[in-house]
Each structure stands twice: as C-alpha cells, then as structure tokens.
Design an enzyme around this catalytic site. Sequence first.
Site, PDB file in Angstrom:
ATOM      1  N   ASP A  87      -5.585  57.604  49.671  1.00 25.16           N
ATOM      2  CA  ASP A  87      -5.230  59.004  49.932  1.00 25.16           C
ATOM      3  C   ASP A  87      -4.727  59.079  51.371  1.00 25.16           C
ATOM      4  O   ASP A  87      -5.520  59.180  52.314  1.00 25.16           O
ATOM      5  CB  ASP A  87      -6.439  59.902  49.717  1.00 25.16           C
ATOM      6  N   LYS A 107       8.139  40.002  32.891  1.00 32.11           N
ATOM      7  CA  LYS A 107       8.276  41.225  32.101  1.00 32.11           C
ATOM      8  C   LYS A 107       7.305  41.202  30.928  1.00 32.11           C
ATOM      9  O   LYS A 107       7.237  40.223  30.184  1.00 32.11           O
ATOM     10  CB  LYS A 107       9.712  41.376  31.598  1.00 32.11           C
ATOM     11  N   LYS A 112      -8.637  68.423  51.697  1.00 31.37           N
ATOM     12  CA  LYS A 112      -8.029  67.363  52.512  1.00 31.37           C
ATOM     13  C   LYS A 112      -8.289  67.555  54.002  1.00 31.37           C
ATOM     14  O   LYS A 112      -7.997  66.666  54.803  1.00 31.37           O
ATOM     15  CB  LYS A 112      -6.509  67.347  52.284  1.00 31.37           C
ATOM     16  N   ASP A 138      -0.603  58.756  42.594  1.00 34.70           N
ATOM     17  CA  ASP A 138      -2.058  58.752  42.709  1.00 34.70           C
ATOM     18  C   ASP A 138      -2.672  57.438  42.256  1.00 34.70           C
ATOM     19  O   ASP A 138      -3.732  57.042  42.747  1.00 34.70           O
ATOM     20  CB  ASP A 138      -2.651  59.899  41.882  1.00 34.70           C
ATOM     21  N   ASN A 188       7.536  59.128  40.211  1.00 39.22           N
ATOM     22  CA  ASN A 188       7.686  60.548  39.895  1.00 39.22           C
ATOM     23  C   ASN A 188       9.119  60.963  40.209  1.00 39.22           C
ATOM     24  O   ASN A 188       9.942  60.140  40.607  1.00 39.22           O
ATOM     25  CB  ASN A 188       6.666  61.402  40.652  1.00 39.22           C
ATOM     26  N   LYS A 221      -6.598  72.461  47.954  1.00 42.39           N
ATOM     27  CA  LYS A 221      -6.169  71.184  48.519  1.00 42.39           C
ATOM     28  C   LYS A 221      -6.283  71.201  50.031  1.00 42.39           C
ATOM     29  O   LYS A 221      -6.705  70.203  50.640  1.00 42.39           O
ATOM     30  CB  LYS A 221      -4.727  70.881  48.091  1.00 42.39           C
TER      31      LYS A 221
END
Length: 412
Positions: free
Chosen positions: A321, A303, A357, A293, A225, A353
């Site tokens: 998690d 490759k 959590k 995630d 990300n 959340k």
Amino acid sequence: MSKPTAPWRILLVIGGGIAAYKSCELIRLIRKEGGTVTCVLTEGGSHFVTPMTLAALSENEVYTTLWDLKNETEMGHIQLSRQADLVVVCPATADLMAKMAAGMADDLATTLLLATDKPVLAVPAMNVRMWQHPATQRNVAMLRASGVTVLEPDEGPMACGEFGPGRLPEPPVIWQRIRQALGGDPLADQPDFADAIHRPLHGRHVLVTAGPTHEPIDPVRYIANRSSGKQGFAIAAAAAQAGARVTLVAGPVHLPTPPGVERVDVETAREMAQAVEQALPADVAVMVAAVADWRPETVAGRKIKKQGLAPEPLPLTENPDILAGLAASPRRPALLIGFAAETNDVIPHAQQKRARKQVDWIIANDVSGDVMGGDANAVQIVRENDVVSLPEMPKDDVARVIVERIADALAR
C-alpha cells in the site's frame, strides 16, 4: 455574440452573505490572470466587505447605489451592464436569486442584472436548508431556463454550524468557471517557465505518481486497470508550470513527458513503491496512480497454456500500500494527497479512505462513465472538514485548480 478575448472585463455583483469575504480573493485571482474587475456592492454585501477594500483590490470605482446623481445622469446602470464581458454574482444569496428570477429591479444590482445583454454567472451561498428549499430550487431552475449559469454550491460545515450543500465554492474553482464561461484561457499565451522564481511552488519538490501498474502473470499476460495516466501527467505539468521541481513516477503509459518534469518509468506496484521511496524527501506527494491491489503469487516463466475447459487457479497476493506506507513514513511529505476512483457513494468512500490512509486530502471521482482514458474529469476534493466539488472540466484545468490549492495550502 462574438467571443471576448483577454484581458477580460468582469462585473462582480457582491450579495449580502458571510461568504462575501471570498469575493476579495476572487478579485485577486482575476486580476492576477490579467482580467479587470468592476464591483457592484449590494446593501447587504456592505455589511461584510467595504467599498474601500474592493476599490483597493480592483483598482476601480465601486458602485453601491442606483441613486448616484453623477452616474445616473448618464444612465450608469445601463453602461455598467453593457461594458462587461461577463456579469458574476458572488455570493448569490437566496434573496438575490429570488429577485433575479422574479425580474425585480429595486436596487443597482438587480436593475443592471435585468438590463444586461451579457452572460451572467451566479455563485450561490446560503444555509443548507435555504438551498434545499423548494422555492430556492424553483428560482434556480427558472434562472437556468432563462440562460443564467448557476453553479452548484459546495458541501461542508457552515458558519451557522450546520453541514451540507450551500457553501460558496472556493475562488480558484469560481475562476475556472469564469474562464469556461468566457470561452478562453488567459494563461495560454504565458511562457510555461518564464520568471519561475515568482511562481507559487518555486523551491518546492512535488512527487506525482500516474497511470496503472502491470502485474505479470506470465510473459504474455498481466493484471492491470484502465488508467490512462492523463490526470497525473496533467498535475505534474501544472506543478512544473507553478515553479516546482517535479518527480513523476509513471506506470506503463504512452504519454509524452511534460516539460521540466523528471520522469521515472516503472511497471509493477513494487517498482513504483521503490521509486517513490527513492524520490523522497518531497514537500508534496500527489498519488494519482491506480496501483493494482493484488499481484499473482508466482509469475510463470512461460506462457500458461489452456488445460481442458476449466482455467487454472490464479493465487493472488496483496501489493504494498504505497499511499498508507508514505503516510506512516518518517519522511512523510508535508502535504499528502491520494486519489479515489469510485463507481458509487463517491464522497462517503473517499472520506473513509482519507481517514483509513491517514492522508491530508483525497481527490475522488466517479469512474462509472468514460473518465478513465477520457480528457475531462469532475472531482471532489475531500479534506478533514469539508468537501470541494469541481465541475466537469478538461483534465488540464482540473490539474491547475488542484495545484493552485496546493500552493495556497503550503503558503499558510
């Protein structure tokens, strides 16, 4: 107007609202950072805090009336309005802001506000319906148009039992905005680790995660990300400056290790989970990392080459998690803080959340713009019973506010 330099002189006007008690903590913060405070207490404010309390905290005379013979023979209200570097109205009630917008001058506070040639910062606090009333919103718009900085109130439960925007922001947040208004940082000249035993997190272990994780697909490609790691590194640096022993578990980022911080570099989510487990026990965990995630079920040894027009399917499996696992751990830190990067419905998603959590705080931000990779951030601190909204500020300042709140929470 030339930029004032520390030690700064703050003229604090205290309005008549239940939030006036927080002005005492604000005085303490300003003086702790080397500023001086002179208080003007309105008649309404005197029903919530006393001149004696304010005088003891500020170590300065407290002014309460326009009709003081000794001071007004020398035009004391004019002197008060001109001697400060910044005038702060806190709490700024609906009534006081209405008088300011109308240019009224029927007591000491409104008279000096009309007479001042210095910048004015107003910190509203009132019932949610009063804040949302068109008259109040019109007055706020008029004040802003005339050059007054009016902060947005926090959202949360109120003394009247209602919930919504209208709460006074917490004193550390107000102090950050005062620093911004004055255009400087009174901490800049202080050595980071001098006299660490007197710093608020001395003797505490703070665990911070930062940056992305990279989940390999083959030797060339990976899932990741846009996290830069800047906010997590800033929090680690601020915690170290506050005297903590800091362990920073960092994903693959190119950032220098903050002074006094023990850094553990990892690449994948599973490596990060293992490093977090090995860093325990900790008094506080601030889980800033944007952990992927999912990861590929298998990693190709070579490759992956194109095979025709359609790409090969990429089966994924869920990563551990880390935040929820830490919340359920028998070695759970006393204060567990997660982050939520959202692109819409930021506060509702963060509240969900936090409950899901089972953590103490979620620090949420809207990443639909250029926050990821940028140098500034605007976050919401979501706790069980309230939401504290911080204005956009440099990530180092966001980190400092968060660490101040951590220290306050551990001190209770």
